[in-house]
Design an enzyme around this catalytic site. Structure first.
Site, mmCIF file in Angstrom:
data_model
loop_
_atom_site.group_PDB
_atom_site.id
_atom_site.type_symbol
_atom_site.label_atom_id
_atom_site.label_comp_id
_atom_site.label_asym_id
_atom_site.label_seq_id
_atom_site.Cartn_x
_atom_site.Cartn_y
_atom_site.Cartn_z
ATOM 1 N N SER A 146 1.682 1.239 -7.712
ATOM 2 C CA SER A 146 0.693 1.748 -6.867
ATOM 3 C C SER A 146 0.366 0.665 -5.868
ATOM 4 O O SER A 146 0.540 -0.524 -6.061
ATOM 5 C CB SER A 146 -0.577 2.008 -7.534
ATOM 6 O OG SER A 146 -1.558 1.756 -6.931
ATOM 7 N N TYR A 159 -7.661 0.537 -13.375
ATOM 8 C CA TYR A 159 -6.278 1.228 -12.831
ATOM 9 C C TYR A 159 -5.488 -0.021 -12.150
ATOM 10 O O TYR A 159 -4.353 -0.307 -12.287
ATOM 11 C CB TYR A 159 -6.906 2.187 -11.787
ATOM 12 C CG TYR A 159 -5.630 2.827 -10.974
ATOM 13 C CD1 TYR A 159 -5.292 2.605 -9.624
ATOM 14 C CD2 TYR A 159 -5.066 3.973 -11.998
ATOM 15 C CE1 TYR A 159 -4.206 3.255 -9.196
ATOM 16 C CE2 TYR A 159 -3.779 4.733 -11.164
ATOM 17 C CZ TYR A 159 -3.274 4.097 -9.968
ATOM 18 O OH TYR A 159 -2.326 4.898 -9.333
HETATM 19 P P1 NAP Z 1 -1.458 13.564 -11.597
HETATM 20 O O1 NAP Z 1 -1.744 14.382 -10.564
HETATM 21 O O2 NAP Z 1 -3.026 12.958 -12.203
HETATM 22 O O3 NAP Z 1 -0.846 13.707 -12.816
HETATM 23 C C1 NAP Z 1 -0.554 12.952 -13.889
HETATM 24 C C2 NAP Z 1 0.517 13.375 -14.850
HETATM 25 O O4 NAP Z 1 0.187 12.493 -16.183
HETATM 26 C C3 NAP Z 1 -0.316 14.924 -15.216
HETATM 27 O O5 NAP Z 1 0.874 15.668 -15.621
HETATM 28 C C4 NAP Z 1 -0.696 14.298 -16.902
HETATM 29 O O6 NAP Z 1 -0.819 15.515 -17.711
HETATM 30 C C5 NAP Z 1 0.422 13.157 -17.227
HETATM 31 N N1 NAP Z 1 -0.582 12.359 -18.229
HETATM 32 C C6 NAP Z 1 -1.375 11.812 -18.159
HETATM 33 N N2 NAP Z 1 -1.554 11.187 -19.371
HETATM 34 C C7 NAP Z 1 -0.812 11.282 -20.159
HETATM 35 C C8 NAP Z 1 -0.359 10.950 -21.477
HETATM 36 N N3 NAP Z 1 -1.212 10.139 -22.167
HETATM 37 N N4 NAP Z 1 0.656 11.780 -22.040
HETATM 38 C C9 NAP Z 1 1.426 12.313 -21.372
HETATM 39 N N5 NAP Z 1 1.201 12.598 -19.872
HETATM 40 C C10 NAP Z 1 -0.010 12.232 -19.382
HETATM 41 O O7 NAP Z 1 -1.144 12.032 -10.960
HETATM 42 P P2 NAP Z 1 -0.209 11.917 -9.676
HETATM 43 O O8 NAP Z 1 -1.055 11.833 -8.567
HETATM 44 O O9 NAP Z 1 0.904 12.770 -9.754
HETATM 45 O O10 NAP Z 1 0.284 10.627 -10.306
HETATM 46 C C11 NAP Z 1 1.667 10.162 -10.905
HETATM 47 C C12 NAP Z 1 1.851 8.883 -11.224
HETATM 48 O O11 NAP Z 1 1.706 8.246 -9.703
HETATM 49 C C13 NAP Z 1 0.649 8.106 -11.859
HETATM 50 O O12 NAP Z 1 0.996 7.024 -12.637
HETATM 51 C C14 NAP Z 1 -0.345 7.520 -10.683
HETATM 52 O O13 NAP Z 1 -0.996 6.391 -11.220
HETATM 53 C C15 NAP Z 1 0.647 7.054 -9.572
HETATM 54 N N6 NAP Z 1 0.241 7.134 -8.411
HETATM 55 C C16 NAP Z 1 -0.370 8.126 -7.844
HETATM 56 C C17 NAP Z 1 -0.736 8.002 -6.231
HETATM 57 C C18 NAP Z 1 -1.449 9.035 -5.824
HETATM 58 O O14 NAP Z 1 -1.876 8.593 -4.437
HETATM 59 N N7 NAP Z 1 -1.521 10.206 -6.110
HETATM 60 C C19 NAP Z 1 -0.385 6.848 -5.817
HETATM 61 C C20 NAP Z 1 0.063 5.857 -6.362
HETATM 62 C C21 NAP Z 1 0.596 6.013 -7.750
HETATM 63 P P3 NAP Z 1 -2.028 16.463 -17.928
HETATM 64 O O15 NAP Z 1 -2.137 16.920 -16.670
HETATM 65 O O16 NAP Z 1 -1.562 17.196 -19.041
HETATM 66 O O17 NAP Z 1 -3.183 15.435 -18.387
HETATM 67 C C1 GCO Z 2 -7.954 5.284 -5.336
HETATM 68 C C2 GCO Z 2 -6.521 6.186 -5.541
HETATM 69 C C3 GCO Z 2 -5.302 5.040 -5.548
HETATM 70 C C4 GCO Z 2 -4.043 5.945 -5.324
HETATM 71 C C5 GCO Z 2 -2.886 5.119 -5.398
HETATM 72 C C6 GCO Z 2 -2.784 4.420 -4.241
HETATM 73 O O1 GCO Z 2 -8.881 5.838 -6.188
HETATM 74 O O2 GCO Z 2 -7.775 4.273 -4.859
HETATM 75 O O3 GCO Z 2 -6.450 6.917 -6.574
HETATM 76 O O4 GCO Z 2 -5.435 4.336 -6.728
HETATM 77 O O5 GCO Z 2 -4.073 6.890 -6.633
HETATM 78 O O6 GCO Z 2 -2.754 4.355 -6.833
HETATM 79 O O7 GCO Z 2 -1.591 3.717 -4.202
#
Ligand code: NAP
Ligand code: GCO
Length: 265
Positions: A146, A159
């Protein structure tokens, strides 16, 4: 350019937490490059929704109910995958949670919950597949880091600590297992439109943009939020032979936000 460089034909990819969101987009991209897709979710209902989505997109995905923080369940799932699908060639540690709570209001238990999913689980799942990768002569591990692997902000202490640790776990796996032709790299998405960031983009009562939404637009050279599909190419690159000499690297896919001081208000 030899197009086979990015081919994943014959590879088995396990994307954790990939019923929707970034994991789903990455799994779809790896499928299009030729990989067989395996994914897990914490509950049967969500898993079934994910299976239906993959089917609707013409993808025969293999789904398993598994809480990535449960080492016994992860080891059992890894064994089932190897028996039913085959040994994992590509692991994407995608499953993750966030809790946005001011640090002094956050309980130690809430802090530990985030660390458990976002840092301990990638360790557990990687540990479960590395031995078979070594046996196969190599593999690819992609940890979804991230921008918070590099930066902090109010309310995301757990986080940021987890994602900062995940950056260093990535470098350590790269260091320890590079000799077995295992490449471990990170993908660092910027601000992406998924359910996880939906609260930061909610329209205000008067229909205007959320203040944080406006902030991100001003901080991003691309002047937009990312979409999960923006991660497709970088994920295929890190999963393919095109990155065989890339190891311990965090590839930020952020529209330039980490490079930019931000637009003058
Ligand atoms: P999301 O929409 O919240 O989806 C997260 C997924 O992880 C869901 O399918 C959830 O399943 C699953 N999950 C959570 N806890 C779990 C567990 N204990 N065992 C198995 N599955 C689990 O998140 P996202 O935005 O797609 O993010 C995916 C990854 O990218 C994460 O690591 C997040 O930190 C990272 N990320 C996101 C962003 C952003 O801006 N969105 C940016 C940087 C990094 P359930 O729905 O069943 O809970
Ligand atoms: C926040 C956001 C971010 C994004 C992502 C950015 O609350 O600042 O959720 O953490 O998820 O990780 O790279």
């Amino acid at each position: 350019m030899n197009n086979d460089l990015f081919s994943l034909n014959g590879k088995i990819a396990w994307v954790t937490g990939a019923s929707y969101g970034i994991g789903y987009a990455i799994a779809t991209a790896l499928h299009k490059a030729g990989a067989v897709i395996v994914f897990n979710d914490i509950g049967q209902e969500q898993l079934d929704k994910g299976l239906a989505s993959y089917k609707a997109d013409g993808i025969k995905a293999h789904g398993y109910v598994c809480d990535v923080t449960d080492e016994k369940a992860v080891n059992e799932t890894a064994a089932k995958i190897e028996k039913e699908v085959g040994a994992v060639d590509i692991l994407v540690n995608n499953a993750g949670i966030i809790k946005r709570i001011p640090m002094t209001d956050m309980s130690a238990q809430e802090f530990r919950q985030v660390i458990d999913v976002d840092l301990n689980a990638p360790f557990i799942v990687a540990k479960a597949v590395i031995p078979s990768m070594i046996k196969k002569g190599g593999g690819k591990i992609i940890n979804i880091c991230s921008m918070m692997s590099e930066l902090g902000r109010e309310t995301v202490s757990a986080y940021a600590a987890a994602k900062g640790g995940l950056k260093m776990l990535t470098k350590n796996i790269a260091s320890e297992f590079g000799q077995y032709n295992i490449q471990c790299n990170g993908l660092g998405p910027g601000y992406i439109e998924t359910p996880q960031t939906a609260p930061l983009r909610e329209k205000q009562a008067d229909g205007s943009r959320h203040p944080f939404d406006k902030f991100i637009i001003a901080k991003t050279p691309a002047a937009r939020w990312g979409k999960p599909a923006d991660l497709a190419g970088p994920a295929v690159f890190l999963a393919s032979g095109a990155s065989d000499f890339v190891n311990g690297h965090i590839l930020y896919v952020d529209g330039g936000i980490l490079a930019y001081i931000g637009k003058q208000p």
